[in-house]
Design a protein around this motif. Sequence first.
Motif, mmCIF file in Angstrom:
data_model
loop_
_atom_site.group_PDB
_atom_site.id
_atom_site.type_symbol
_atom_site.label_atom_id
_atom_site.label_comp_id
_atom_site.label_asym_id
_atom_site.label_seq_id
_atom_site.Cartn_x
_atom_site.Cartn_y
_atom_site.Cartn_z
ATOM 1 N N ILE A 40 21.998 55.592 27.084
ATOM 2 C CA ILE A 40 23.161 54.838 27.553
ATOM 3 C C ILE A 40 23.934 54.429 26.308
ATOM 4 N N GLN A 41 25.171 54.855 26.202
ATOM 5 C CA GLN A 41 25.918 54.573 24.984
ATOM 6 C C GLN A 41 27.258 53.897 25.286
ATOM 7 N N ILE A 42 27.873 53.380 24.211
ATOM 8 C CA ILE A 42 29.259 52.903 24.313
ATOM 9 C C ILE A 42 30.097 53.711 23.316
ATOM 10 N N ARG A 43 31.337 53.997 23.702
ATOM 11 C CA ARG A 43 32.280 54.663 22.783
ATOM 12 C C ARG A 43 33.251 53.659 22.187
ATOM 13 N N GLN A 44 33.339 52.484 22.818
ATOM 14 C CA GLN A 44 34.179 51.420 22.249
ATOM 15 C C GLN A 44 33.551 50.070 22.536
ATOM 16 N N PHE A 45 33.849 49.100 21.652
ATOM 17 C CA PHE A 45 33.332 47.752 21.839
ATOM 18 C C PHE A 45 34.107 47.076 22.962
ATOM 19 N N GLY A 46 33.427 46.140 23.630
ATOM 20 C CA GLY A 46 34.116 45.401 24.683
ATOM 21 C C GLY A 46 33.192 45.064 25.826
ATOM 22 N N SER A 47 33.658 45.281 27.044
ATOM 23 C CA SER A 47 32.915 44.818 28.219
ATOM 24 C C SER A 47 31.767 45.778 28.555
ATOM 25 N N ASN B 127 18.115 41.629 24.489
ATOM 26 C CA ASN B 127 18.305 40.403 23.711
ATOM 27 C C ASN B 127 19.785 40.050 23.665
ATOM 28 N N PRO B 128 20.117 38.760 23.409
ATOM 29 C CA PRO B 128 21.533 38.407 23.267
ATOM 30 C C PRO B 128 22.241 39.221 22.185
ATOM 31 N N SER B 129 21.499 39.661 21.147
ATOM 32 C CA SER B 129 22.163 40.451 20.093
ATOM 33 C C SER B 129 22.732 41.756 20.666
ATOM 34 N N ASP B 130 22.173 42.228 21.794
ATOM 35 C CA ASP B 130 22.699 43.455 22.412
ATOM 36 C C ASP B 130 24.138 43.245 22.877
ATOM 37 N N TYR B 131 24.369 42.132 23.605
ATOM 38 C CA TYR B 131 25.745 41.961 24.110
ATOM 39 C C TYR B 131 26.698 41.541 23.001
ATOM 40 N N LYS B 132 26.147 40.845 21.979
ATOM 41 C CA LYS B 132 27.011 40.483 20.849
ATOM 42 C C LYS B 132 27.457 41.765 20.125
ATOM 43 N N THR B 133 26.539 42.710 19.982
ATOM 44 C CA THR B 133 26.885 43.988 19.350
ATOM 45 C C THR B 133 27.872 44.747 20.231
ATOM 46 N N ARG B 134 27.600 44.774 21.540
ATOM 47 C CA ARG B 134 28.501 45.479 22.474
ATOM 48 C C ARG B 134 29.923 44.938 22.390
ATOM 49 N N ARG B 135 30.033 43.608 22.193
ATOM 50 C CA ARG B 135 31.376 43.004 22.120
ATOM 51 C C ARG B 135 32.070 43.308 20.794
ATOM 52 N N LEU C 155 30.569 53.964 16.059
ATOM 53 C CA LEU C 155 30.652 54.406 17.460
ATOM 54 C C LEU C 155 30.667 55.934 17.509
ATOM 55 N N PRO C 156 30.196 56.562 18.578
ATOM 56 C CA PRO C 156 29.509 55.961 19.715
ATOM 57 C C PRO C 156 28.164 55.370 19.297
ATOM 58 N N MET C 157 27.695 54.421 20.093
ATOM 59 C CA MET C 157 26.499 53.673 19.717
ATOM 60 C C MET C 157 25.568 53.516 20.920
ATOM 61 N N VAL C 158 24.277 53.727 20.670
ATOM 62 C CA VAL C 158 23.257 53.441 21.681
ATOM 63 C C VAL C 158 22.642 52.103 21.285
ATOM 64 N N LEU C 159 22.779 51.096 22.136
ATOM 65 C CA LEU C 159 22.295 49.746 21.801
ATOM 66 C C LEU C 159 20.799 49.600 22.088
ATOM 67 N N HIS D 298 22.795 42.847 30.783
ATOM 68 C CA HIS D 298 23.823 42.188 29.966
ATOM 69 C C HIS D 298 24.456 41.029 30.741
ATOM 70 N N ALA D 299 24.695 41.250 32.038
ATOM 71 C CA ALA D 299 25.308 40.181 32.844
ATOM 72 C C ALA D 299 24.381 38.965 32.886
ATOM 73 N N LEU D 300 23.084 39.194 33.057
ATOM 74 C CA LEU D 300 22.128 38.076 33.118
ATOM 75 C C LEU D 300 22.107 37.308 31.810
ATOM 76 N N LEU D 301 22.039 38.044 30.692
ATOM 77 C CA LEU D 301 21.963 37.368 29.390
ATOM 78 C C LEU D 301 23.263 36.640 29.068
ATOM 79 N N GLU D 302 24.387 37.254 29.435
ATOM 80 C CA GLU D 302 25.669 36.614 29.124
ATOM 81 C C GLU D 302 25.891 35.359 29.960
ATOM 82 N N LYS D 303 25.302 35.321 31.142
ATOM 83 C CA LYS D 303 25.380 34.123 31.969
ATOM 84 C C LYS D 303 24.631 32.978 31.299
#
Length: 340
Positions: free
Chosen positions: A4-11, A40-48, A55-59, A324-329
């Motif tokens: 599961i990867q992201i090509r850009q930072f953000g949501s 971990n919270p560092s996952d969503y901080k990195t994603r943001r 990039l692209p990045m696998v978290l 990510h939704a659970l941790l960000e909450k």
Amino acid sequence: MKAIQIRQFGSAENFELVDIPRPVPQAGEVCVRIMAAGFNPSDYKTRRGYVGGELPMVLGKDFSGIVESCDSGFSVGDEVYGYLGGKCSNGSYAEYVCVPKAFVAPKPFGLSFEEAAAIPIAGLTAYECSRKANSMLNQAVFISGGSGGVGSFLVEFCKSSGASPIVVTTGGQASSDYLIKHCGLQPEWLLNYRDYDASTLAAKAVAINHGKKFRHAFDLTGKGMKQVGCAVLDFEGTLSTIVPEDDDFTLRLWHRRFSPAFSKSASIHFVFLGARAIFGAEMDWEYYTARLCDMAKLFESHTIHLPKIQTIGELSVDTVQQAHALLEKGNVQGKIVMRI
Ligand SMILES: NC(=O)c1ccc[n+]([C@@H]2O[C@H](COP(=O)([O-])OP(=O)(O)OC[C@H]3O[C@@H](n4cnc5c(N)ncnc54)[C@H](OP(=O)(O)O)[C@@H]3O)[C@@H](O)[C@H]2O)c1
């Protein structure tokens, strides 16, 4: 392999399932077939995009799995767990990873892959916090954020050292129930930080400790809890913090004699698990294997116990988005992991 990867930072909408080439280990690396990954919270901080990266990045930084290939140190088929802190082929939201050996250790005997994948970041960070507190951990302690990943492990370290009372902030009923029922804390040790301003919270914490200030306080959340931690400290006390603050942080730590730490002749310890991985050289990385092995022994000897671990699904965009939704909450109790 699937990842599961992201090509850009953000949501979290940016996550996508991809088929990418299986990584090939370099000298000194071990290739692991990942069986479970922790969040971990560092996952969503990195994603943001807070920490940058290519990039692209696998978290994903926490993993457990089975050794697929390795030139030395491990054998094919060994069950391992580790922390993807250094330069690795990819993160743990994937079927395989190649990682320098220094970030890997044998999986604790008797733990499942999911249980082992919940340990690395939160467990090692809590372990470091407890080491900073040294011999003082057998006394009263104050912890902000005891129900989260790091907090759950830290409560275990405090309990096993004989700390009492273990005064912990909580944000609601779910966290309080968890701390009482799963972690075995006494209800009168818990303080809902939403009910009080900082100075009342500090006064209430001291009251729970029979009017005495604390030798040690832990800030696991930031958001004003460094000030509360300093306020509850006794002379010569120590505050350990794992959370850096943004530029608008108003605590004037070094300011004249009135600094909340200077005025108490107190010590402030910073704990950053990634320090050696990010800012150190290869020779500094052995630290991680050593600590992972220490942690494994603590679980094998039942000196400390696992937090609540929720397996929320298998490797998929949906699972990752949910985590990510659970941790960000911001009110996860214990740890969340996924099966790969
Ligand atoms: N320095 C390091 O090496 C290191 C390592 C790991 C993590 N961290 C950082 O440390 C923090 C905690 O990590 P974690 O894995 O334990 O996160 P987590 O599992 O999400 O737990 C954080 C806990 O903090 C509590 N909380 C949220 N807002 C709060 C507030 N305003 N005041 C007091 N408590 C609050 C929540 O519990 P309630 O339900 O009680 O609100 C939540 O369970 C994160 O910022 C993470 O990035 C740093």
